[in-house]
Motif scaffolding. Structure first.
Motif, PDB file in Angstrom:
ATOM      1  N   ALA A 128       5.346 -77.791 -37.982  1.00 20.66           N
ATOM      2  CA  ALA A 128       6.448 -78.571 -37.700  1.00 20.66           C
ATOM      3  C   ALA A 128       6.669 -79.559 -36.628  1.00 20.66           C
ATOM      4  O   ALA A 128       5.660 -79.336 -35.587  1.00 20.66           O
ATOM      5  N   PRO A 129       7.325 -80.702 -36.848  1.00 24.62           N
ATOM      6  CA  PRO A 129       7.182 -81.738 -35.707  1.00 24.62           C
ATOM      7  C   PRO A 129       7.771 -81.209 -34.536  1.00 24.62           C
ATOM      8  O   PRO A 129       8.709 -80.350 -34.692  1.00 24.62           O
ATOM      9  N   LYS A 143       0.143 -90.699 -36.258  1.00 27.47           N
ATOM     10  CA  LYS A 143      -0.244 -90.381 -37.596  1.00 27.47           C
ATOM     11  C   LYS A 143       0.950 -89.383 -38.270  1.00 27.47           C
ATOM     12  O   LYS A 143       1.688 -88.575 -37.470  1.00 27.47           O
ATOM     13  N   PRO A 144       0.862 -89.423 -39.739  1.00 32.53           N
ATOM     14  CA  PRO A 144       1.918 -88.429 -40.174  1.00 32.53           C
ATOM     15  C   PRO A 144       1.618 -86.870 -39.582  1.00 32.53           C
ATOM     16  O   PRO A 144       0.305 -86.469 -39.166  1.00 32.53           O
ATOM     17  N   VAL A 160      -1.820 -94.791 -27.964  1.00 26.86           N
ATOM     18  CA  VAL A 160      -1.756 -93.906 -29.114  1.00 26.86           C
ATOM     19  C   VAL A 160      -2.319 -94.610 -30.274  1.00 26.86           C
ATOM     20  O   VAL A 160      -1.970 -95.540 -30.691  1.00 26.86           O
ATOM     21  N   ASN A 161      -3.405 -93.834 -30.891  1.00 25.96           N
ATOM     22  CA  ASN A 161      -4.032 -94.432 -32.076  1.00 25.96           C
ATOM     23  C   ASN A 161      -4.398 -95.988 -32.018  1.00 25.96           C
ATOM     24  O   ASN A 161      -4.135 -96.654 -32.989  1.00 25.96           O
ATOM     25  N   GLY A 162      -5.050 -96.371 -30.785  1.00 28.35           N
ATOM     26  CA  GLY A 162      -5.149 -97.638 -30.484  1.00 28.35           C
ATOM     27  C   GLY A 162      -4.310 -98.628 -29.850  1.00 28.35           C
ATOM     28  O   GLY A 162      -4.583 -99.748 -29.655  1.00 28.35           O
ATOM     29  N   ASP A 163      -2.964 -98.258 -30.253  1.00 27.94           N
ATOM     30  CA  ASP A 163      -1.780 -99.182 -29.831  1.00 27.94           C
ATOM     31  C   ASP A 163      -1.405 -98.825 -28.236  1.00 27.94           C
ATOM     32  O   ASP A 163      -1.305 -97.746 -27.873  1.00 27.94           O
ATOM     33  N   LEU A 164      -1.504 -99.970 -27.612  1.00 32.58           N
ATOM     34  CA  LEU A 164      -0.864 -99.821 -26.172  1.00 32.58           C
ATOM     35  C   LEU A 164       0.417 -99.282 -26.323  1.00 32.58           C
ATOM     36  O   LEU A 164       1.499-100.229 -26.764  1.00 32.58           O
ATOM     37  N   VAL A 165       0.954 -98.234 -25.659  1.00 34.26           N
ATOM     38  CA  VAL A 165       2.113 -97.833 -25.815  1.00 34.26           C
ATOM     39  C   VAL A 165       3.169 -97.727 -24.770  1.00 34.26           C
ATOM     40  O   VAL A 165       4.363 -97.524 -24.664  1.00 34.26           O
ATOM     41  N   ASN A 166       2.274 -97.599 -23.483  1.00 40.68           N
ATOM     42  CA  ASN A 166       3.252 -97.921 -22.005  1.00 40.68           C
ATOM     43  C   ASN A 166       2.095 -98.057 -20.974  1.00 40.68           C
ATOM     44  O   ASN A 166       1.074 -97.748 -21.159  1.00 40.68           O
TER      45      ASN A 166
END
Length: 233
Positions: free
Chosen positions: A95-96, A172-173, A193-199
């Motif tokens: 579960a998430p 990701k899912p 996260v997964n290549g994206d700059l998130v912070n």
């Protein structure tokens, strides 16, 4: 919300690209997890103080480091680190749920009798990359938009400790592996996260400490935890 976050992301990208280009490898990357044991880590589960037979929520299974989610606590490195790039590959197999990577960790149980003094990089499903201030602090350019009114900010119980990340849809899912990269150099922390700059935060109140993984209610698997020391210019 997505358009606002993209605009914020552009602003941060301009400042962060220069910062990232100034870091260099100091020595080869090394894994903090050998795939077989928890060597180099120790467990802190407050509930075990009164129930010594309580099982540890941290174990190795099928070559992965697993946090079961209960009982709640932290798996903490024995060593202290500064100026590094940390690569973590993780997934929620069922579960998430919630978990996090804590950097610059020091005093144990400093918040709510549970969380070590640190800056948490959130892994919670849907919110990967948020900062949570745990008796340490950090700043981002658009603090009011992402943390709320200044009078509510704080680093202890009951205060606005969350700094929301910059993107939607970077994870990701459920069941798929995510790659989180945390670069901690001086008093700056940058997260992808997964290549994206998130912070990206600056003026952190700490620049070194232990690294910790949370057991916080959900099962999480880690297949890679690799640290590369970095040199500041």
């Amino acid at each position: 919300m997505r358009h606002l976050r993209r605009a914020r992301l552009l602003v941060v990208l301009l400042g962060t690209s220069a910062c990232a280009s100034h870091t260099a490898r100091l020595s080869p990357a090394r894994s903090l997890f050998d795939g077989r044991t928890l060597t180099g880590w120790h467990v802190d589960v407050p509930a075990a103080d009164t129930s010594p037979r309580l099982r540890s929520p941290f174990l190795v299974r099928d070559g992965n480091l697993v946090t079961l989610g209960e009982p709640r606590g932290h798996l903490i490195t024995d060593a202290v680190y500064r100026d590094y790039r940390l690569e973590v590959e993780y997934r929620f197999p069922g579960a998430p749920g919630n978990a996090g990577v804590l950097v610059h960790a020091s005093t144990p149980r400093a918040l709510y009798g549970m969380f070590p003094k640190s800056i948490e990089v959130q892994m919670e499903s849907g919110n990967a990359g948020d900062f949570w201030c745990i008796v340490e602090d950090i700043r981002v350019p658009d603090m009011v938009q992402r943390r709320g009114p200044p009078e509510t900010w704080g680093i202890t119980e009951g205060k606005a400790r969350r700094i929301v990340n910059l993107t939607d849809g970077s994870e990701k899912p459920l069941g798929a592996w995510n790659r989180m990269v945390i670069e901690a150099v001086g008093r700056e922390i940058t997260v992808w996260v997964n290549g994206d700059l998130v912070n990206h935060g600056t003026d952190a109140t700490a620049d070194h400490g232990q690294i910790a993984l949370q057991s916080e209610g959900a099962e999480v698997e880690f297949r890679k935890i690799v640290l590369t020391p970095l040199r500041r210019p």
